[in-house]
Design an enzyme around this catalytic site. Structure first.
Site, PDB file in Angstrom:
ATOM      1  N   GLU A 265     -41.629 -54.462  21.264  1.00 17.94           N
ATOM      2  CA  GLU A 265     -41.496 -55.044  22.849  1.00 17.94           C
ATOM      3  C   GLU A 265     -42.715 -55.114  23.529  1.00 17.94           C
ATOM      4  OE1 GLU A 265     -36.983 -53.008  23.853  1.00 17.94           O
ATOM      5  OE2 GLU A 265     -38.719 -52.306  24.712  1.00 17.94           O
TER       6      GLU A 265
ATOM      7  N   HIS B 192     -31.175 -57.343  25.160  1.00 14.04           N
ATOM      8  CA  HIS B 192     -30.745 -56.693  23.807  1.00 14.04           C
ATOM      9  C   HIS B 192     -29.627 -57.075  23.593  1.00 14.04           C
ATOM     10  CE1 HIS B 192     -34.104 -54.482  26.008  1.00 14.04           C
ATOM     11  NE2 HIS B 192     -34.229 -53.682  24.955  1.00 14.04           N
TER      12      HIS B 192
ATOM     13  N   HIS C 102     -41.450 -47.000  20.161  1.00 14.96           N
ATOM     14  CA  HIS C 102     -40.291 -46.142  20.064  1.00 14.96           C
ATOM     15  C   HIS C 102     -39.707 -46.873  19.018  1.00 14.96           C
ATOM     16  CE1 HIS C 102     -39.302 -49.479  22.855  1.00 14.96           C
ATOM     17  NE2 HIS C 102     -38.177 -49.185  22.845  1.00 14.96           N
TER      18      HIS C 102
ATOM     19  N   HIS D 132     -38.737 -50.115  30.188  1.00 22.52           N
ATOM     20  CA  HIS D 132     -37.397 -50.490  30.444  1.00 22.52           C
ATOM     21  C   HIS D 132     -36.418 -49.434  30.260  1.00 22.52           C
ATOM     22  CE1 HIS D 132     -37.320 -53.583  27.423  1.00 22.52           C
ATOM     23  NE2 HIS D 132     -36.577 -52.316  26.942  1.00 22.52           N
TER      24      HIS D 132
HETATM   25  C1  DHB Z   1     -34.448 -46.933  24.939  1.00 22.76           C
HETATM   26  C2  DHB Z   1     -35.665 -47.539  24.908  1.00 22.76           C
HETATM   27  C3  DHB Z   1     -35.410 -49.143  24.957  1.00 22.76           C
HETATM   28  O1  DHB Z   1     -36.459 -50.065  25.093  1.00 22.76           O
HETATM   29  C4  DHB Z   1     -34.128 -49.677  25.117  1.00 22.76           C
HETATM   30  O2  DHB Z   1     -33.994 -50.973  25.416  1.00 22.76           O
HETATM   31  C5  DHB Z   1     -33.001 -48.597  25.006  1.00 22.76           C
HETATM   32  C6  DHB Z   1     -33.233 -47.198  24.877  1.00 22.76           C
HETATM   33  C7  DHB Z   1     -34.702 -45.328  24.948  1.00 22.76           C
HETATM   34  O3  DHB Z   1     -35.716 -44.946  24.448  1.00 22.76           O
HETATM   35  O4  DHB Z   1     -33.641 -44.691  25.009  1.00 22.76           O
HETATM   36 FE    FE Z   2     -35.645 -52.094  24.981  1.00 26.09          FE
END
Ligand code: DHB
Ligand code: FE
Length: 292
Positions: free
Chosen positions: A240, A59, A193, A12
């Site tokens: 996540e 978030h 991530h 997302h």
């Molecule tokens: C990014 C990834 C995410 O899951 C998010 O909520 C906000 C930013 C990113 O990789 O930039």
């Molecule tokens: Fe996210």
């Protein structure tokens, strides 16, 4: 009765929303990523869901650090988006189905999931970006929605097993609803991530590919990880992946993987999308079979 026709899990990342807003789907750096959604569109066109239960993590738009429910379910007539500061256009509201939401809430609480009930709920990029990815350019909203928010922001986080069991309870809730509706369960977030700290930019392709495999064929083995194991192996935001456990748990029948794509990176994240079709014994029965 309502039927679960399948599940879709997708990343997302806000920059995807920006690419959509600017019409960059065919740009060289985006084309491969967006092409990964064509089979998803074909599947959605074929199965034509009426309702999407969207499992995502807020978030900080609707819940902040002062009050964060572990699990929350929306029961609003519509869900509004508003500016989070990512530079994304605010999108028009998503229609809800309060009657169905209340059925899900009652069923979950009866099933010992004491979730927070939200008669108002702002939905952030984790809800809006996947909706634009799955139903691009839709003139009118093609599905009604039931948002389910899972805390991935404030420790302690729910365990993968708890999320899998929440999915099972959502599956029971949907299939006990006495309206003829086709339901898709959408999970958003992941894969690996980390946006902050000394490991910012962390991506773990080996772990991601293992998860994509196991989420289909051996979700219980994966569900034995702890949330902290997920943070270690997938990154602080890669946790996540918990949403994917909810979606997988909600599949009540024979699951067939219809599509998978994995693209590294989009922004700071390993992006993935997966489609699972769900067929219960009833749906698998030949059309002319007698059912009593
Ligand atoms: C990014 C990834 C995410 O899951 C998010 O909520 C906000 C930013 C990113 O990789 O930039
Ligand atoms: Fe996210």
């Amino acid at each position: 009765m309502a039927r679960i026709i399948g599940g879709v899990a997708t990343s997302h990342i806000p920059s995807i929303g920006k690419a959509i807003a600017r019409g960059w789907q065919q740009a060289p750096e985006w084309k491969q990523f967006f092409d990964g959604y064509k089979p998803v569109h074909a599947w959605l066109d074929e199965v034509k869901p009426d309702v999407a239960v969207v499992v995502y993590n807020d978030h900080g738009l609707n819940f902040f650090l002062d009050k964060i429910p572990t699990f929350a379910v929306g029961a609003a007539h519509e869900y509004h988006n508003t500016d989070e500061g990512w530079g994304l256009p605010v999108v028009r509201p998503f229609p809800g189905d309060p009657e169905f939401s209340w059925h899900v809430i009652e069923s979950l609480v009866a099933d010992e999931f004491d979730i927070t009930m939200c008669q108002e709920m702002f939905v952030d990029h984790a809800f809006t970006v996947p909706m634009s990815l799955l139903w691009p350019g839709a003139e009118s909203r093609p599905v009604t929605t039931i948002p389910v928010a899972v805390n991935t922001v404030q420790f302690p986080l729910p365990s993968p097993m708890r999320c899998y069991k929440l999915g099972k309870a959502i599956g029971r809730a949907i299939e006990s609803y006495d309206r003829d509706l086709r339901v898709v369960v959408v999970a958003t977030g992941g894969l690996s991530h980390q946006l902050d700290g000394t490991r910012a930019g962390f991506i773990n392709k080996r772990f991601d590919l293992m998860c994509l495999e196991k989420i289909v064929c051996d979700p219980l083995a994966l569900a034995r990880y702890s949330a902290r194991d997920l943070v270690r192996d997938a990154g602080a935001q890669g946790v996540e992946l918990l949403m994917w456990f909810v979606m997988r748990g909600a599949m009540t029948g024979q699951v067939t993987e219809k599509h998978r794509s994995y693209h590294v990176p989009v922004s700071n994240t390993a992006a993935a999308v997966m489609v699972l079709e769900n067929k219960t014994a009833f749906q698998l029965a030949p059309k002319n079979a007698t059912t009593v």
